[in-house]
Design an enzyme around this catalytic site. Structure first.
Site, PDB file in Angstrom:
ATOM      1  N   CYS A 198    -106.009  64.555  25.672  1.00 53.98           N
ATOM      2  CA  CYS A 198    -105.094  64.568  25.453  1.00 53.98           C
ATOM      3  C   CYS A 198    -104.338  65.407  26.073  1.00 53.98           C
ATOM      4  O   CYS A 198    -102.915  64.655  26.546  1.00 53.98           O
ATOM      5  CB  CYS A 198    -104.139  63.774  24.198  1.00 53.98           C
ATOM      6  N   CYS A 202    -106.901  52.812  30.782  1.00 56.08           N
ATOM      7  CA  CYS A 202    -107.188  54.283  29.771  1.00 56.08           C
ATOM      8  C   CYS A 202    -106.570  54.294  28.585  1.00 56.08           C
ATOM      9  O   CYS A 202    -106.773  54.745  27.351  1.00 56.08           O
ATOM     10  CB  CYS A 202    -108.017  55.546  30.426  1.00 56.08           C
TER      11      CYS A 202
END
Lengths: 395, 147
Positions: B103, B34
């Protein structure tokens, strides 16, 4: 602080000489080329002069083979959609392209799949080059069009265009090439290279943004994409971007007039930079080293992520780009890097530098000084790098 | 996409980078496919997180959210750290671009993973206290362990 612009594959600075040529058409000669009075006729003359110049510069037979567009994306859309839709009526419903085309081509092909076209996406292998043999094998009775880019926008690899063109001609299949990255940077002659249709745009060689062209060989007639007025010999409507067209022609002429010296200089710079950066452990060059654009450097550094590399390069005054997922807002890394077989985790850590006439050997020195420091710093804080080193120790 | 000044500050000068050799808990979330991995180290004394360090492989936002998350829990009690949310991390950074919100989720999960490890080392089942650790919130079939 030093500032180095090394993202010329994204766009280039407008040349002051080009701007000078454009200025009258942005100020006093503002007439519509379709109008009969003086400043209209003068604008029309400038457009036709530019058309003739571009035709000569790419080796076309006639100025009538050049159609101005809003840029590369429109030229690609028009060439592919227009040609395929025209040929569908003759039972041609198959398109051949490659896996690593620009999105202007790939997404156009995807759109045509929804209209019932079948698309073959050719492999580009580890070196990022389409095999002529694969094109030959993919052609069938229903093939309408082959569209293969001249040079890749991310890794700069140059395709065997003349040979692909020859195969297409033998099989009476139309051959389009998206030459947006190549025009102005390599020798192009549509006659000699068997090209039926070619897309180009001015801002990749120090011309203005928002103006490009589509070359269509005489007799190659894509369906109309932009309906409206009778501009471009009724094939593409819309009042001409006169200043843009003048700038496009001027920029192409200037770029080609200095091409050989520039390419010799840039190739040397490119190779020195690649060799220098390859001394960084676990780094690699993406795409063929020889068959690539003179100003293109594309490398991966394992254990780091591309966006943080770019941000740190920017902090050091270097403008670069990356095929990392994070720069695009997409979650997957660049389709180009995946197409040449890079695993996701390595593709995330890529960097593209692209030089133009404005770059110097001093730029190379500075980049060679900065990049290893940045890579070291990011690796120092990377748990992935820690894992890579641990695996190394265990092997 | 533009980052706020605070994000850029934490990216340019990340706080608490590194490892803790005698950590009380270590958590790692994300995966290389990812494009982001965060590893958090915490040192607990009594009920207080006396030290916290991180290592992150990822984009600017991944590094900045990790850095901010360590700042937000350092010196706090475990109970306070358990309440850390991705929203708090984002707010402390004056916001994130929409594509980077994940994030901050990863940063929250990294702290939780370190706390879970701390409990596990104590012989306590962490799940009822910390909850399940979500290692990746991407839903693009990347093979991440989505929960």
């Amino acid at each position: 602080m030093r500032r180095i612009y090394a993202d010329n594959a994204a766009t280039t600075a407008l040349s002051p000489k080009v701007l000078d040529k454009m200025m009258p058409y942005l100020t006093t000669v503002y007439g519509n080329p379709s109008s009969l009075y003086g400043i209209g006729a003068e604008a029309k003359e400038a457009v036709e002069e530019a058309r003739a110049k571009i035709a000569t510069l790419i080796g076309a037979n006639s100025p009538n083979e050049i159609y101005f567009t809003s840029g590369g994306s429109e030229a690609d859309n028009w060439a592919i959609k227009g040609m395929c839709r025209a040929l569908k009526k003759k039972g041609k419903t198959h398109i051949i392209t490659s896996k690593f085309e620009h999105h202007a081509v790939l997404h156009t092909c995807k759109a045509l799949e929804k209209e019932g076209f079948e698309v073959t996406y050719l492999d580009v292998y580890e070196n990022g080059i389409v095999k002529v043999e694969d094109v030959k094998n993919a052609i069938k009775d229903t093939t309408a069009l082959v569209t293969i880019m001249y040079a890749n926008n991310e890794i700069g690899t140059i395709q065997p265009i003349k040979e692909i063109g020859a195969i297409c001609r033998e099989n009476k299949v139309i051959f389009h090439t998206d030459a947006v990255q190549a025009v102005g940077n390599v020798d192009i002659n549509v006659e000699d290279q068997n090209i039926d249709m070619l897309s180009l745009t001015g801002h990749k060689f120090h011309g203005p943004k928002g103006c490009g062209a589509l070359y269509c060989r005489r007799g190659v007639r894509p369906e109309i994409l932009i309906d409206g007025g009778a501009q471009e010999r009724t094939r593409r409507a819309g009042t001409e971007n006169v200043a843009g067209i003048v700038g496009l022609a001027e920029a192409l002429e200037l770029s080609l007039s200095t091409m050989n010296e520039r390419n010799a200089r840039l190739t040397k710079m490119r190779d020195r930079l690649m060799d220098g950066l390859l001394t960084i452990e676990r780094s690699r060059v993406n795409g063929d080293r020889v068959h690539r654009l003179p100003g293109n450097i594309n490398m991966c550094f394992e254990g780091i992520e591309g966006e943080s590399l770019l941000l740190r390069l920017d902090m050091a005054g270097i403008c670069a780009s990356s095929g990392s997922a994070c720069t695009s807002g997409d979650l997957d890394p660049s389709h180009v890097l995946l197409s040449i077989g890079l695993p996701h985790e390595i593709a995330h850590g890529s960097m593209r530098l692209s030089f133009s006439d404005d770059n110097t050997e001093e730029d190379v020195d500075y980049i060679l000084e900065q990049v290893p420091k940045i890579v070291d710093y990011l690796r120092m804080m990377s748990p992935l790098w820690e894992k890579i080193k641990e695996e190394e120790r265990n092997n | 996409m533009a980052y706020t000044e605070k994000v850029m500050d934490h990216f340019a000068n990340p706080r608490n980078v590194g490892e803790i050799k005698d950590a009380s808990g270590v958590g790692e979330v994300g995966n290389s496919k990812c494009g982001d991995i965060m590893k958090m180290y915490i040192k607990v004394e009594g009920n207080v997180i006396v030290d916290c360090k991180f290592k992150t492989f990822g984009c600017g936002a991944a590094i900045a959210t990790s850095s901010m998350a360590t700042e937000l829990i350092k010196g706090k009690t475990i109970d306070e750290a358990l309440k850390l949310t991705n929203k708090a991390v984002m707010e402390a950074l004056d916001g994130l671009p929409p594509v980077k919100v994940h994030c901050s989720v990863l940063a929250e999960q990294a702290i939780k993973a370190a706390l879970a490890d701390y409990y596990t080392r104590q012989g306590i089942d962490p799940e009822p206290i910390v909850g399940k650790i979500q290692e990746c919130d991407h839903d693009h079939g990347c093979g991440c362990s989505d929960f």
